[in-house]
Write an enzyme that holds these catalytic residues in place. Structure first.
Site, short mmCIF file in Angstrom:
data_model
loop_
_atom_site.label_atom_id
_atom_site.label_comp_id
_atom_site.label_asym_id
_atom_site.label_seq_id
_atom_site.Cartn_x
_atom_site.Cartn_y
_atom_site.Cartn_z
N GLY A 167 0.83 -1.20 0.00
CA GLY A 167 0.00 0.00 0.00
C GLY A 167 0.86 1.25 0.00
O GLY A 167 2.08 1.20 0.23
N CYS A 168 0.24 2.39 -0.24
CA CYS A 168 1.00 3.65 -0.34
C CYS A 168 1.51 4.11 1.02
O CYS A 168 2.70 4.42 1.16
CB CYS A 168 0.14 4.72 -1.01
SG CYS A 168 -1.51 4.94 -0.30
N TYR A 169 0.64 4.16 2.03
CA TYR A 169 1.11 4.52 3.36
C TYR A 169 2.18 3.54 3.85
O TYR A 169 3.21 3.97 4.39
CB TYR A 169 -0.05 4.52 4.36
CG TYR A 169 -0.95 5.74 4.34
CD1 TYR A 169 -0.43 7.03 4.39
CD2 TYR A 169 -2.33 5.59 4.33
CE1 TYR A 169 -1.26 8.14 4.42
CE2 TYR A 169 -3.18 6.69 4.35
CZ TYR A 169 -2.65 7.97 4.40
OH TYR A 169 -3.48 9.05 4.43
#
Length: 334
Positions: free
Chosen positions: A148-150
């Site tokens: 994921g991005c986070y």
């Protein structure tokens, strides 16, 4: 040319993945699918691709998709697990950009995504697609779970110090542009919130928290707990994390920088900044993650920034594909 396909091109990550592949020197975009009523030119859906491709976008068909060598699943969370087994059974290599194969604990997955995982067999063998940490495993993988991005920004910021057993009591203060919520959600955000607004959301319940905890615990060799608090900022793109932690012993900034530089010495897309803090603008439209660190006594603050659609999604997916296929991991991303 290696034949590549993108399944689920209507969202931001599908569009960005296709865009990168259309300029890739060794991969050819040969297949795209979405929930269209009838075949339609891809360039009609996304006019910016006119003159670059005549490919048609169709409803998903496993036989057609399996004419490709490698497939990117840019589908919503909980949906990919219904597609990946069909492609893997056809002997294809798959990179899933959703969360379906990131969390090995199916009970935790059900808690955060509200469905029972239906593909436990492939979940077990899926490799977490962070090249800076798991490059050797990615090379041999048939199924890669794109982070994921986070988690990408947070893990790259924390991994060196966690592996060196230098930090504890971790608090992640994370901020994302509105595109991190997906194309449909962005419309609602734009209606409900002014361009100058900033707000927190999903305190203690964000689905990326267990992903970050699981990877860090694996690196630490023990269960790690952390606090993760996401926010939406008045920007279209980008992830910026500020991480607060306690050092397990007093360490100077030069020593901390050495730990980061030693960890990422061969990393193609991580830049450790020595003399200034990270700026979000420096990483937008790139596959880079910029990191900086400051300390005082036994307190440390780590800063990291990425473009959520590139290093946080499509760019990292192509980076993983390059590694899986034996290409230079920078291809198509410089």
């Amino acid at each position: 040319m290696t034949k590549a396909g993108v399944i689920g091109i209507s969202g931001y990550t599908g569009e960005m993945t296709a865009s990168i592949l259309l300029d890739h020197p060794k991969m050819e975009l040969c297949y795209v699918s979405s929930r269209v009523k009838k075949p339609v030119k891809f360039s009609k859906i996304f006019p910016q691709f006119r003159g670059k491709t005549n490919i048609l976008c169709r409803q998903f068909d496993a036989k057609e998709a399996c004419l490709c060598d490698i497939l990117f699943l840019a589908l919503p969370h909980t949906v990919s697990q219904g597609f990946a087994p069909l492609l893997l059974k056809g002997g294809k290599r798959v990179i899933d950009l959703s969360a379906d194969y990131r969390i090995k604990n199916t009970a935790v997955y059900k808690t955060y995504y509200k469905v029972t995982h239906s593909d436990k067999r492939n979940l077990k063998s899926a490799v977490y697609g962070m090249p800076e940490l798991y490059k050797d495993q990615i090379k041999r993988a048939s199924l890669v779970a794109n982070p994921g991005c986070y988690p990408t920004a947070s893990l790259l910021a924390l991994a060196p110090l966690v592996k060196a057993k230098l930090i504890k009591n971790i608090i992640i203060d994370a901020k994302s542009g509105i595109s991190g919520a997906g194309r449909k959600a962005v419309i609602e955000y734009q209606k409900s919130h002014s361009k100058s607004n900033l707000f927190g959301y999903k305190a203690f319940t964000h689905q990326h928290a267990p992903e970050i905890e699981a990877i860090l615990s694996g690196l630490a060799g023990k269960k790690l707990n952390l606090q993760f608090m996401p926010h939406v900022i008045p920007a279209q793109r980008g992830i910026y994390v500020t991480i607060y932690a306690d050092l397990t012993r007093t360490v100077t900034k030069p020593k901390l920088l050495k730990v980061f530089n030693d960890c990422y010495r061969r990393a193609a897309f991580v830049r450790v900044l020595k003399n200034r803090l990270v700026h979000l603008d420096d990483v937008l439209d790139t596959n880079f993650c910029d990191i900086s660190v400051e300390c005082s006594g036994k307190k440390v603050v780590i800063f990291a920034a990425i473009d959520n659609l590139i290093k946080g999604a499509a760019g990292q997916a192509v980076q993983n594909a390059n590694i899986m296929l034996g290409f230079n991991e920078k291809l198509g991303l410089e």
